[in-house]
Motif scaffolding. Sequence first.
Motif, PDB file in Angstrom:
ATOM      1  N   GLU A 284      69.383  47.756  24.387  1.00 23.61           N
ATOM      2  CA  GLU A 284      69.867  46.718  23.165  1.00 23.61           C
ATOM      3  C   GLU A 284      69.360  47.435  22.176  1.00 23.61           C
ATOM      4  O   GLU A 284      70.137  47.412  21.119  1.00 23.61           O
ATOM      5  N   GLU A 285      68.012  47.782  21.950  1.00 21.99           N
ATOM      6  CA  GLU A 285      67.542  48.345  20.618  1.00 21.99           C
ATOM      7  C   GLU A 285      68.449  49.621  20.503  1.00 21.99           C
ATOM      8  O   GLU A 285      68.935  49.911  19.162  1.00 21.99           O
TER       9      GLU A 285
ATOM     10  N   ALA B 277      71.631  48.777  18.779  1.00 21.53           N
ATOM     11  CA  ALA B 277      71.560  48.381  17.297  1.00 21.53           C
ATOM     12  C   ALA B 277      71.565  49.552  16.291  1.00 21.53           C
ATOM     13  O   ALA B 277      72.189  49.506  15.481  1.00 21.53           O
ATOM     14  N   TYR B 278      70.691  50.575  16.893  1.00 23.94           N
ATOM     15  CA  TYR B 278      70.860  51.713  15.888  1.00 23.94           C
ATOM     16  C   TYR B 278      72.162  52.344  15.921  1.00 23.94           C
ATOM     17  O   TYR B 278      72.566  52.796  14.774  1.00 23.94           O
TER      18      TYR B 278
ATOM     19  N   GLU C 134      74.986  50.924  16.234  1.00 24.04           N
ATOM     20  CA  GLU C 134      75.834  50.149  15.134  1.00 24.04           C
ATOM     21  C   GLU C 134      75.471  50.367  13.898  1.00 24.04           C
ATOM     22  O   GLU C 134      76.463  50.136  12.863  1.00 24.04           O
ATOM     23  N   LYS C 135      74.301  50.805  13.413  1.00 26.40           N
ATOM     24  CA  LYS C 135      73.830  51.131  12.128  1.00 26.40           C
ATOM     25  C   LYS C 135      74.124  52.417  11.600  1.00 26.40           C
ATOM     26  O   LYS C 135      73.851  52.740  10.424  1.00 26.40           O
TER      27      LYS C 135
END
Lengths: 256, 256
Positions: free
Chosen positions: A58-59, A62-63, A65-66
């Motif tokens: 998940e983390e 998230a990266y 997506e950034k």
Amino acid sequence: MHMREVKTIEVCTSPELVPFYGVEGKVVVVVDILRATSCMTTALAFGMKSIIPVATIEECRAYKEKGYLAAAERDGKTVEGFDFGNSPYTYMDSSFKGKKLAVTTTNGTLAITKSKNAHKVIIGSFLNLSSVTNYLMQQDRDVLIVCSGWKGKLNLEDTVFAGAIIDIVKDTFNTDNDSAIAAYALYDLVRKDIKGFLKKASHVKRLKGLNIKRDIIYCLQVDLYNVLPELQGDELVAMPTQTTHNTILRKVASGV
Amino acid sequence: MHMREVKTIEVCTSPELVPFYGVEGKVVVVVDILRATSCMTTALAFGMKSIIPVATIEECRAYKEKGYLAAAERDGKTVEGFDFGNSPYTYMDSSFKGKKLAVTTTNGTLAITKSKNAHKVIIGSFLNLSSVTNYLMQQDRDVLIVCSGWKGKLNLEDTVFAGAIIDIVKDTFNTDNDSAIAAYALYDLVRKDIKGFLKKASHVKRLKGLNIKRDIIYCLQVDLYNVLPELQGDELVAMPTQTTHNTILRKVASGV
């Protein structure tokens, strides 16, 4: 005259045992030969700006997506939805120069997380063996080699590599402790045919099933790169090394 | 014809890693050569009725108040207020015949507690090596050798002993996994001079400081007893073994 105390080097064969060895004030070398630390070494040698190791998928997402490059591996395979997993050949790409990468793997990223409170965390692999040992011999701290192993268990390739480090630094360190003696004994036994011996390793068999023999042969090459990945905050970056070699010491076997 | 699956034997070098290897359905051999499992073997060979391993000094004291014999050791020394600590010579006393003993030690009792959910937990030491290996070869389960180590860390004497077990049973078990390969390699390297090699072991040095060289020499003797301690409920008891030897196979060196 006041004698300087001799530095000690120990080997921790599983990330789960890090609290029992302790990392405070020490330099930790995180090892995951097949393949996380070999990938990290390769990526930084090829100019990746930094690598963020994260514990969960998940983390890592998230990266991504950034806007980060993102690699996620579980049980040796690339996780769905990610561009790459844990093959070092993926990172031999000069278009990644200056970019940032987030990575999560089955074992190696946990070893880094567990070692965070050390004085310094560096990344070791056969590919940058001399960069690591030169650094260890130059600095003035106790050292803990943290083997990533496999899901909490000891593995052969990381333990043998720990023994290879000890073989090089043994004259400047106190190696007189059980874990260092055991890792060195194993290395010394197999040093003449590391590749032959590691054919027996569980993870090598596991990877063979995934058709990545090429990765294994690559990861067992010594001193391909003069690069020293170090954890700074949450990111691994390449530290300046003190030799005059080029970063990429030898042409990679594949001709990349 | 349906082939029976070959049983697997693995080695866990620290009680803290037991959950990662798993014990369910397996036979676990708990090992703490210096000195917990050597003491347990000796006490049962000399007729002690049962041994209750407990985790804390408080629990051990509670058993003492209930009339049990009680032994408590921490960091190699007898805990104040207890009659004995962790020296095997303490248990060579026929007046203990039929009595019950409660024991807490730095490492060995934790290894037993962590292994409780196994199909069976047995106690191994050089003193009863053949009793252990005969049993392992006769039964039909996977085996996990749990080394007690030292405060979470790997130690040499327990790992070498695991290798000694594997050497004997390797034709009837699948030993093709990293932990078994590493323990066997270490044993094979030092088998000709186990005592000489173990002089290097941290715990041997620690015990030397306590002036118990005699204990160490005693604990490295092979097959002194034909006794198989097994955990039944909360108690270790001597199981009938399948050979015709006497329980005490050889005269103890000291002349006891």
